[in-house]
Design an enzyme around this catalytic site. Sequence first.
Site, PDB file in Angstrom:
ATOM      1  N   GLU A   1       0.826  -1.203   0.000  1.00 13.91           N
ATOM      2  CA  GLU A   1       0.000   0.000   0.000  1.00 13.91           C
ATOM      3  C   GLU A   1       0.864   1.258   0.000  1.00 13.91           C
ATOM      4  OE1 GLU A   1      -3.589   1.794   2.847  1.00 13.91           O
ATOM      5  OE2 GLU A   1      -2.289   0.174   3.566  1.00 13.91           O
TER       6      GLU A   1
ATOM      7  N   LYS B   1      -9.266   2.661  -2.076  1.00 12.44           N
ATOM      8  CA  LYS B   1      -9.557   2.008  -0.803  1.00 12.44           C
ATOM      9  C   LYS B   1     -10.977   2.338  -0.365  1.00 12.44           C
ATOM     10  CE  LYS B   1      -7.255   1.259   3.673  1.00 12.44           C
ATOM     11  NZ  LYS B   1      -6.002   1.574   4.414  1.00 12.44           N
TER      12      LYS B   1
ATOM     13  N   CYS C   1      -5.606  -2.839   2.121  1.00  7.84           N
ATOM     14  CA  CYS C   1      -5.411  -2.998   3.571  1.00  7.84           C
ATOM     15  C   CYS C   1      -6.711  -3.201   4.348  1.00  7.84           C
ATOM     16  CB  CYS C   1      -4.621  -1.811   4.120  1.00  7.84           C
ATOM     17  SG  CYS C   1      -3.884  -2.156   5.744  1.00  7.84           S
TER      18      CYS C   1
ATOM     19  N   ARG D   1     -22.964 -48.401  14.656  1.00  5.93           N
ATOM     20  CA  ARG D   1     -23.603 -49.545  14.006  1.00  5.93           C
ATOM     21  C   ARG D   1     -23.981 -50.620  15.029  1.00  5.93           C
ATOM     22  NH1 ARG D   1     -24.604 -51.097   8.872  1.00  5.93           N
ATOM     23  NH2 ARG D   1     -24.924 -48.830   8.840  1.00  5.93           N
TER      24      ARG D   1
ATOM     25  N   ASP E   1      -4.590 -54.515   6.511  1.00  8.40           N
ATOM     26  CA  ASP E   1      -5.986 -54.097   6.619  1.00  8.40           C
ATOM     27  C   ASP E   1      -6.713 -54.760   7.779  1.00  8.40           C
ATOM     28  OD1 ASP E   1      -5.390 -52.674   4.373  1.00  8.40           O
ATOM     29  OD2 ASP E   1      -6.486 -53.970   2.980  1.00  8.40           O
ATOM     30  N   SER E   2      -6.596 -56.075   7.878  1.00  7.12           N
ATOM     31  CA  SER E   2      -7.308 -56.764   8.959  1.00  7.12           C
ATOM     32  C   SER E   2      -6.738 -56.374  10.319  1.00  7.12           C
ATOM     33  CB  SER E   2      -7.249 -58.278   8.760  1.00  7.12           C
ATOM     34  OG  SER E   2      -5.911 -58.756   8.818  1.00  7.12           O
TER      35      SER E   2
ATOM     36  N   THR F   1     -12.685 -55.493   6.170  1.00 10.37           N
ATOM     37  CA  THR F   1     -11.308 -55.035   6.352  1.00 10.37           C
ATOM     38  C   THR F   1     -10.719 -54.388   5.099  1.00 10.37           C
ATOM     39  OG1 THR F   1     -10.375 -57.183   5.710  1.00 10.37           O
ATOM     40  CG2 THR F   1     -10.906 -56.864   8.040  1.00 10.37           C
TER      41      THR F   1
ATOM     42  N   GLU G   1      -7.779 -50.591  -2.418  1.00  2.54           N
ATOM     43  CA  GLU G   1      -8.228 -51.824  -3.071  1.00  2.54           C
ATOM     44  C   GLU G   1      -9.553 -51.609  -3.790  1.00  2.54           C
ATOM     45  OE1 GLU G   1      -6.141 -55.008   0.042  1.00  2.54           O
ATOM     46  OE2 GLU G   1      -8.277 -54.544   0.198  1.00  2.54           O
TER      47      GLU G   1
ATOM     48  N   TRP H   1      -9.124 -54.334  -6.522  1.00  5.12           N
ATOM     49  CA  TRP H   1      -8.292 -55.432  -6.029  1.00  5.12           C
ATOM     50  C   TRP H   1      -9.011 -56.116  -4.852  1.00  5.12           C
ATOM     51  CZ3 TRP H   1      -4.518 -57.861  -8.345  1.00  5.12           C
ATOM     52  CH2 TRP H   1      -3.636 -58.666  -7.623  1.00  5.12           C
TER      53      TRP H   1
ATOM     54  N   HIS I   1     -20.754 -56.865   6.640  1.00  8.74           N
ATOM     55  CA  HIS I   1     -21.907 -56.154   7.198  1.00  8.74           C
ATOM     56  C   HIS I   1     -21.577 -54.691   7.443  1.00  8.74           C
ATOM     57  CE1 HIS I   1     -23.318 -60.297   8.614  1.00  8.74           C
ATOM     58  NE2 HIS I   1     -24.282 -59.853   7.817  1.00  8.74           N
TER      59      HIS I   1
ATOM     60  N   LYS J   1     -18.001 -52.837  -8.446  1.00 11.96           N
ATOM     61  CA  LYS J   1     -17.713 -53.314  -7.087  1.00 11.96           C
ATOM     62  C   LYS J   1     -18.015 -52.228  -6.058  1.00 11.96           C
ATOM     63  CE  LYS J   1     -14.122 -56.577  -8.578  1.00 11.96           C
ATOM     64  NZ  LYS J   1     -12.708 -56.999  -8.445  1.00 11.96           N
TER      65      LYS J   1
END
Length: 691
Positions: free
Chosen positions: A61, A130, A186, A369, A387-388, A495, A500, A505, A516, A650
């Site tokens: 400024e 300004k 400003c 859940r 994962d598991s 899991t 994936e 995968w 579930h 999927k």
Amino acid sequence: MGPSLHAHYPVRVSVYSHGFARIAAAVPPVALADPAENAARTIALLARAHDEGSALVAFPELGLCGYSVDDLVQQDALLDAVMDALMAVVEATRRYSPVVLVGAPLRIDDALYNCAVVVHDGRVLGVAPKSYLPNYREFYEQRYFAAARDAVVDTVTLGDHEVPFGADLIFEAVDLPGLRFHVEVCEDGWVPIPPSTWAALAGATLLVNVSGSPVTVGKEEYRRSLAASHSARNVAAHVYVASGFGESTTDLAWDGDALIAENGAILARSETFRTDAQLVVADVDLDRIRQERSRMISMRDQVGDFADRARELRRIPFELDPAEFVSGSSVDDLRRTVARFPFVPTGVADRDERCREVLDIQVQGLVGRLNATGIRKIIIGVSGGLDSTLALLVATAAFDLLGLPRSDIHAYTMPGFATGDATLARSHVLMDSLGVTGNELDIRPSCIQMLTDLGHPFSDGEPVYDVTFENVQAGERTSHLFRLANYLGGIVLGTGDLSELALGWCTYGVGDQMSHYNVNGSVPKTLIQHLIRWKITTGGYPDATVGALREIVDDVISPELVPADADGNVQSTEDTVGPYELHDFFLYHLTRFGYRPSKVAYLARQAWGDKTRGPWSDMLTDAQRNEYDDATIATWLEVFLKRFMANQFKRTAMPNGPKIGSGGSLSPRGDWRSPSDAPSTAWLHELRGDD
């Protein structure tokens, strides 16, 4: 090994070829009340910004005279000198590419305005006065200046040209899509509704604030918070630049703070209290701003609410000529940090908070859940893999929170034809040391029966390890878990992870794709690795558990469905589908921001092309820090695109589970809805540069 490398993908290296605009904030030392010298210093920093390949550079400024000249700003001699200095800067811009935003006091009719002047290629594009003049504590601007609302004209004559004048100007680069900027001065940025907010609603993507801003204790952090929140709230980039060394210290101090922010993140910041000139540079992602705004329906709703106000803003078109920036070393390297692991913060404090939050979400989801169903037992398959293991840790934490006995977690390790002794042993250690009800269920007899029923060659002793051989094992495991859930009165805890699911995968239906409830469905593989590493140090587990966890994160990722070869090499997931660290990177940038594949490849090159560049997580050893060349990145990106599009079916049928992050959900009930029969053709053509 993976597919052959592509050696001839088109390489577009300039940041301007990938939806970025290089933005600079300049902090020159101030020559108080010496406009000619300030012009010279401004031009010197403009030249540096040009050499850096910047599209725009903003100065503080009243930078042509100094903010702290006080009553001297009303002296005609100083104002005449300011005008001469401004014309010198205007002329200099003929030699340099960036748009320049410079602060100057300007006489308009009978009033004096505190202005930001926008200059490019030898002409003034517009002048922004300004709007809000502070007149409290150390500020006395109403003593000198008129506010923007006081102006009775919307154009002014500078030199020989009439130019737009007002706080309602949006400057649009017609040849750099997405670069539309607004500038305010400003205090305008400190009021509840800054003028730039209206500009953002009217389409401005870059909000610039040129500031004087003397420093006091705590102000640096407040500025950072203000810049970050302003960019986040308006889904925009934001540049803030304040006056520095050379301003009068009669009563005040000046730190030369300059920040460039984007959508809530600080991209670059100056080193405060420097006495020499500084240029802060960052590459703003115009594609990201566009993508975020197109998704944020609530912002569009507000645009509609204030459409009349938004339409009042004037757009000033100009040609930036980005072709000047397309090649050259200055624009080849991206001036912003691209995280190698976008799902995992690099900083220790941020990473710890992220891991804690992720696990809290997983645990709360599972607790919810269990409470909703009234079921108090969990059935889970434990392979001794990543994962598991995480799902089991989440289950124990959920049961502890509910005050339920861990013995009601029924964990099953189910060895198949390729299960290794080490992973089987780790499974038992985990189950035993965590206090769950552990079981071993050998699936080989039932698999042999099914393979025999199918007439599969393996049932006759032939070493045929095809997809049927693999999926029979995956299916048997899942079938047993569901029937055990019926028998024991529990739910099957899934899991499988986000990575994936993205790659497909997983075995569809009666396989590891189904459960579930799945606490890992929104957690990518790289984050799971970090979560387990983090739990090793923070979980308070017994030594036996910690030892097993260390082995799990250091082991090869393998489904263990195909026996080891003659040399003892075990089946490796990443040898088949590619490195998860790359796939998680691709997944994040494609689904979170909708980027073109060529841009994703470009970003991957910035993140992964040189392992010596950029920060790494302290949880990774030197041996775990990888780098990839362009051909390898392109190869695995093509694999990702093909697999991702082909396996949508999927994800369309994926089980319930909590969403974890803004870039980490593929649930059709959440972030990702896509037809299951769409091809990857358009994405592959774009990646390859096909006409």
